[in-house]
Design a protein around this motif. Structure first.
Motif, PDB file in Angstrom:
ATOM      1  N   ASP A 118       1.075  -0.714  -5.161  1.00 46.19           N
ATOM      2  CA  ASP A 118       1.995  -1.207  -6.180  1.00 46.19           C
ATOM      3  C   ASP A 118       2.098  -2.709  -5.966  1.00 46.19           C
ATOM      4  O   ASP A 118       2.191  -3.165  -4.816  1.00 46.19           O
ATOM      5  N   TYR A 119       2.080  -3.482  -7.053  1.00 43.79           N
ATOM      6  CA  TYR A 119       2.170  -4.929  -6.889  1.00 43.79           C
ATOM      7  C   TYR A 119       2.879  -5.571  -8.063  1.00 43.79           C
ATOM      8  O   TYR A 119       2.967  -4.992  -9.148  1.00 43.79           O
ATOM      9  N   GLN A 120       3.408  -6.762  -7.828  1.00 45.55           N
ATOM     10  CA  GLN A 120       4.106  -7.508  -8.866  1.00 45.55           C
ATOM     11  C   GLN A 120       3.949  -8.998  -8.608  1.00 45.55           C
ATOM     12  O   GLN A 120       3.752  -9.438  -7.471  1.00 45.55           O
ATOM     13  N   GLN A 121       4.039  -9.760  -9.694  1.00 39.77           N
ATOM     14  CA  GLN A 121       3.883 -11.207  -9.570  1.00 39.77           C
ATOM     15  C   GLN A 121       5.078 -11.815  -8.853  1.00 39.77           C
ATOM     16  O   GLN A 121       6.226 -11.415  -9.070  1.00 39.77           O
ATOM     17  N   VAL A 122       4.797 -12.775  -7.979  1.00 37.32           N
ATOM     18  CA  VAL A 122       5.833 -13.497  -7.247  1.00 37.32           C
ATOM     19  C   VAL A 122       5.491 -14.989  -7.254  1.00 37.32           C
ATOM     20  O   VAL A 122       4.389 -15.386  -7.631  1.00 37.32           O
ATOM     21  N   ALA A 123       6.427 -15.799  -6.841  1.00 35.74           N
ATOM     22  CA  ALA A 123       6.161 -17.231  -6.691  1.00 35.74           C
ATOM     23  C   ALA A 123       5.135 -17.429  -5.579  1.00 35.74           C
ATOM     24  O   ALA A 123       5.183 -16.755  -4.555  1.00 35.74           O
ATOM     25  N   CYS A 124       4.220 -18.350  -5.798  1.00 34.04           N
ATOM     26  CA  CYS A 124       3.175 -18.583  -4.802  1.00 34.04           C
ATOM     27  C   CYS A 124       3.711 -19.337  -3.587  1.00 34.04           C
ATOM     28  O   CYS A 124       4.339 -20.387  -3.738  1.00 34.04           O
ATOM     29  N   PRO A 125       3.469 -18.832  -2.396  1.00 32.26           N
ATOM     30  CA  PRO A 125       3.882 -19.559  -1.192  1.00 32.26           C
ATOM     31  C   PRO A 125       2.955 -20.738  -0.930  1.00 32.26           C
ATOM     32  O   PRO A 125       1.759 -20.693  -1.260  1.00 32.26           O
ATOM     33  N   SER A 126       3.479 -21.780  -0.339  1.00 28.44           N
ATOM     34  CA  SER A 126       2.665 -22.970  -0.044  1.00 28.44           C
ATOM     35  C   SER A 126       1.527 -22.659   0.911  1.00 28.44           C
ATOM     36  O   SER A 126       0.505 -23.346   0.912  1.00 28.44           O
ATOM     37  N   ARG A 127       1.706 -21.618   1.692  1.00 28.51           N
ATOM     38  CA  ARG A 127       0.641 -21.224   2.636  1.00 28.51           C
ATOM     39  C   ARG A 127      -0.649 -20.907   1.888  1.00 28.51           C
ATOM     40  O   ARG A 127      -1.740 -21.143   2.410  1.00 28.51           O
ATOM     41  N   TRP A 178       0.843  -1.187   0.000  1.00 31.24           N
ATOM     42  CA  TRP A 178       0.000   0.000   0.000  1.00 31.24           C
ATOM     43  C   TRP A 178       0.880   1.239   0.000  1.00 31.24           C
ATOM     44  O   TRP A 178       1.842   1.346   0.766  1.00 31.24           O
ATOM     45  N   THR A 179       0.544   2.195  -0.867  1.00 28.21           N
ATOM     46  CA  THR A 179       1.298   3.440  -0.943  1.00 28.21           C
ATOM     47  C   THR A 179       0.468   4.637  -0.480  1.00 28.21           C
ATOM     48  O   THR A 179       0.924   5.781  -0.556  1.00 28.21           O
ATOM     49  N   SER A 180      -0.750   4.377  -0.035  1.00 31.65           N
ATOM     50  CA  SER A 180      -1.581   5.415   0.565  1.00 31.65           C
ATOM     51  C   SER A 180      -2.551   4.759   1.528  1.00 31.65           C
ATOM     52  O   SER A 180      -2.637   3.530   1.602  1.00 31.65           O
TER      53      SER A 180
END
Length: 223
Positions: free
Chosen positions: A205-214, A110-112
């Motif tokens: 702001d967001y970006q794709q990442v590897a999915c955590p097993s959680r 979050w940026t705001s």
């Protein structure tokens, strides 16, 4: 707590693409997730998001189930509620525009708003099509009970007998979360206790990442 923060930092260090800017919203319509229809799953997706019956029991073949929003038996599982793991990090699930994002994970900051600087890792299990009301293509709708049913009022009325708050935005205070079924209250309070506000229209702001097993262990899918 430290372990979860370390995981988030590691995920952020290996993004799949450049960061995207948008706004955060909340929603919870109780309907079968859009990513749980075979037509919406890309070939590289393993599994499909779990679908539950009216009592939140996972269905053996969620892909074949018709949605509770249209007199069917498939509903949004209560295990998709957001969960805080520290004061600055949460995990959860989300709705985005394109179905091409089904089962992918994103790390957002979050940026705001009151949650400025806080982060969340979400997995996409739902789609809102080309945009709904104020929600635009780059925005993320975080699945949070009491977050608003949007255009699909029938789902929660069928599963729980009612909706909560306005269709767009949902409940407006933590006190209203007490009106939700007990199994959904924690996910509703998450907004006001962890994010410290309604979240809607806050910049991210967001970006794709590897999915955590959680997350994949709850959804049953990965991409």
């Amino acid at each position: 707590m430290r372990l979860d923060i370390s995981i988030a930092a590691a995920l952020a260090s290996v993004p799949f693409a450049a960061a995207i800017s948008g706004k955060s919203y909340t929603g919870w319509d109780c309907c079968k997730p859009a990513c749980s229809w075979s037509a919406n799953l890309a070939r590289n997706v393993q599994g499909s998001p779990k679908v539950c019956d009216i009592n939140n029991n996972p269905l053996a073949n969620g892909l074949a189930a018709t949605t509770g929003c249209s007199s069917g038996i498939g509903y949004l599982c209560d295990t998709y509620v957001p969960v805080p793991v520290s004061d600055t990090l949460s995990y959860g699930f989300a709705t985005v525009g394109p179905t091409a994002s089904c089962c992918k994970c994103y790390q957002l900051t979050w940026t705001s708003g009151a949650a400025k600087g806080k982060q969340m890792v979400v997995q996409v299990i739902n789609s809102f099509g080309s945009g709904t009301n104020d929600v635009k293509g780059n925005d993320l709708v975080i699945l949070a009970p009491g977050g608003g049913a949007g255009p699909n009022e029938a789902g929660c009325r069928s599963q729980y007998g009612r909706n909560w708050g306005s269709n767009n935005g949902g409940v407006t205070s933590g006190a209203e979360c007490a009106n939700l079924p007990q199994n959904l209250q924690g996910g509703c309070y998450w907004r006001y206790n962890w994010a410290r506000g309604a979240i809607n229209t806050w910049n991210i702001d967001y970006q794709q990442v590897a999915c955590p097993s959680r997350l994949t262990s709850i959804s049953g899918c990965s991409a």
